[in-house]
Scaffold this motif. Structure first.
Motif, mmCIF file in Angstrom:
data_model
loop_
_atom_site.group_PDB
_atom_site.id
_atom_site.type_symbol
_atom_site.label_atom_id
_atom_site.label_comp_id
_atom_site.label_asym_id
_atom_site.label_seq_id
_atom_site.Cartn_x
_atom_site.Cartn_y
_atom_site.Cartn_z
ATOM 1 N N ARG A 1 0.936 0.609 -7.378
ATOM 2 C CA ARG A 1 0.538 0.700 -6.794
ATOM 3 C C ARG A 1 -1.436 0.389 -6.781
ATOM 4 N NH1 ARG A 1 -0.614 4.106 -2.048
ATOM 5 N NH2 ARG A 1 1.334 5.515 -2.793
ATOM 6 N N ASP B 1 0.772 -1.824 0.110
ATOM 7 C CA ASP B 1 -0.071 -0.033 -0.459
ATOM 8 C C ASP B 1 0.388 1.366 -0.191
ATOM 9 O OD1 ASP B 1 0.846 -0.723 2.570
ATOM 10 O OD2 ASP B 1 -0.696 0.289 3.577
ATOM 11 N N MET C 1 -4.182 -4.309 -1.021
ATOM 12 C CA MET C 1 -4.320 -2.713 -0.390
ATOM 13 C C MET C 1 -5.787 -2.965 0.453
ATOM 14 S SD MET C 1 -2.942 -0.310 -2.916
ATOM 15 C CE MET C 1 -3.589 0.828 -2.524
ATOM 16 N N ALA D 1 -3.941 -2.758 -5.973
ATOM 17 C CA ALA D 1 -5.408 -2.122 -5.743
ATOM 18 C C ALA D 1 -5.663 -3.489 -6.238
ATOM 19 C CB ALA D 1 -5.922 -0.609 -5.739
#
Length: 445
Positions: free
Chosen positions: A436, A395, A445, A440
């Protein structure tokens, strides 16, 4: 203007690259397998030259300052070179499956056009409209035949795009709910990691969306790739590094190293005096090639031994201990030109306790250090960047600026952000923004 002829006499020096010199340069760049092919070609043209096949004998080695001989003649695992049976190709598999369908003769011809349009990924490489025109049928009938072809195992073959490929597999596995179908209709939003937008479009909660994302990751976007992805045989190394009781040693891999056999006896058996000039010329070529191959072997050993001597820390501790090294250092140490070292390293593989590497991978630039210690190598820094990213939080992925700051604070090596980005690209690692986004999508995350 007055014109006249004049004769000027002068001297100059120039380097003439003869055919033999060109061959000697080529030999330096060859690995053992290429060398064997080259000698075979020469033997076909020269009746007094033969290819000496590799023998499993104790290899001759160039001793390092502190080395001990080790026992054992098996210096390469031949079983490791054997490739598994790749099985039928994608086209052969799909043709056999089509033959099992109950198709009319006209539909078999149409199915053959669909087979011809099949890409290695398993998708169609042409539109249904174009295939229907070639077959002389209407597009609706072509779609009907395509629907039957899309029932062939594995599910996803003959798809026209990624969404259809995944939809066929989801239907086959019983996953194709209305919400899952809407997810497949909005794959661009998934690629952009727009999870909140997908929640609205699919009318599901975040937990349900993450469950569907796990299901979609279990599907194969290229079902045809499993047929044509036959592993290539692993090329054996040309040099082998082993550790004795007192140090490291470097050997030529004699189990794959060919040699040149000069047939002097065959030349003596020829009794035709008119062939003496031809025999002398062919024998001269064979003897020269024998000397050139031996020189190539000795030069390769010298370069390999000097590289191993300078990279002893790497052999002990791995990529993080790789020291900076340039071609000129090796050339000066063994008394050859820098271009000779470059040519030797171009095609040579060396087997070490840390794995098998191209010899040229041991050369990397020096990076400045602020701690007063020995400067780090670019290879070691790339390895350090890879370890930092592998250990990062999903995250909070590390940006290039953050990585540069960590390496400066902990290792004392100054790196610009663009240098970190360059090394990260060489490692085929995505940017922090992309990492990132993938985290996701993957539900990390």
């Amino acid at each position: 203007m007055q014109l006249f002829n004049a004769q000027i006499v002068g001297q100059r020096q120039s380097l003439v690259v003869t055919a033999q010199l060109q061959q000697a340069i080529q030999l330096l760049q060859m690995g053992n397998s290429d060398l064997q092919s080259f000698i075979e070609g020469q033997a076909e043209e020269n009746p007094f030259l033969e290819l000496g096949l590799p023998k499993s004998t104790a290899p001759r080695d160039l001793a390092l300052p502190s080395q001990a001989r080790t026992s054992g003649d098996d210096d390469w695992d031949r079983i490791g070179q054997l490739a598994a049976d790749p099985g039928p190709s994608l086209y052969a598999h799909a043709s056999a499956e089509v033959a099992r369908l109950d198709l009319t003769p006209a539909d078999r011809l149409l199915a053959g056009l669909f087979l011809d349009a099949l890409e290695p990924s398993g998708w169609l490489g042409q539109s249904v409209c174009a295939i229907a025109e070639r077959a002389g049928v209407d597009e609706e009938h072509a779609l009907h035949v395509l629907t039957r072809l899309q029932r062939i195992e594995p599910a996803g073959l003959f798809a026209r795009n990624l969404s259809e490929c995944l939809r066929l597999q989801a239907a086959d596995q019983g996953l194709l709910t209305p919400a899952f179908g809407r997810l497949l209709d909005n794959l661009p939003m998934l690629a952009a990691a727009d999870l909140r937008g997908l929640m609205r479009v699919c009318a599901v909660s975040m937990d349900d969306l993450k469950a569907m994302l796990r299901q979609i990751r279990s599907l194969n976007p290229k079902p045809g790739a499993t047929f044509d992805a036959a592993p290539s045989p692993q090329r054996p190394p040309d040099l082998i590094v082993t550790r004795g009781e007192t140090g490291w040693r470097v050997d030529l891999n004699r189990s794959t190293l060919p040699s040149v056999v000069v047939r002097d006896d065959a030349a003596r058996d020829v009794k035709n005096p008119q062939a003496n000039a031809y025999i002398a010329e062919r024998l001269s070529v064979a003897r020269w090639l024998s000397r050139a191959v031996e020189h190539r072997n000795q030069t390769t050993l010298k370069v390999g031994a000097e590289v191993v001597r300078r990279q002893a820390d790497f052999l002990q501790g791995g990529l993080s201990r790789m020291r900076p090294m340039i071609l000129r250092e090796i050339a000066d140490a063994i008394g050859v030109h820098e271009s000779t070292v470059s040519r030797v390293c171009a095609g040579i593989l060396i087997a070490t306790p840390q794995g098998t590497f191209p010899l040229k991978s041991f050369f990397s630039a020096s990076l400045g250090s602020s701690t007063g210690e020995a400067p780090g190598s670019a290879s070691a820094v790339r390895h350090r960047i890879g370890k930092l990213i592998a250990a990062e939080s999903s995250d909070e992925p590390l940006s290039d600026d953050t990585i540069a700051r960590i390496i400066k604070d902990e290792d004392g090596i100054h790196l610009a952000r663009r240098t970190v980005a360059k090394y990260r690209d060489q490692l085929r690692i995505a940017s922090s923004v992309e990492r990132r986004r993938r985290a996701a999508v993957n539900g990390q995350m």
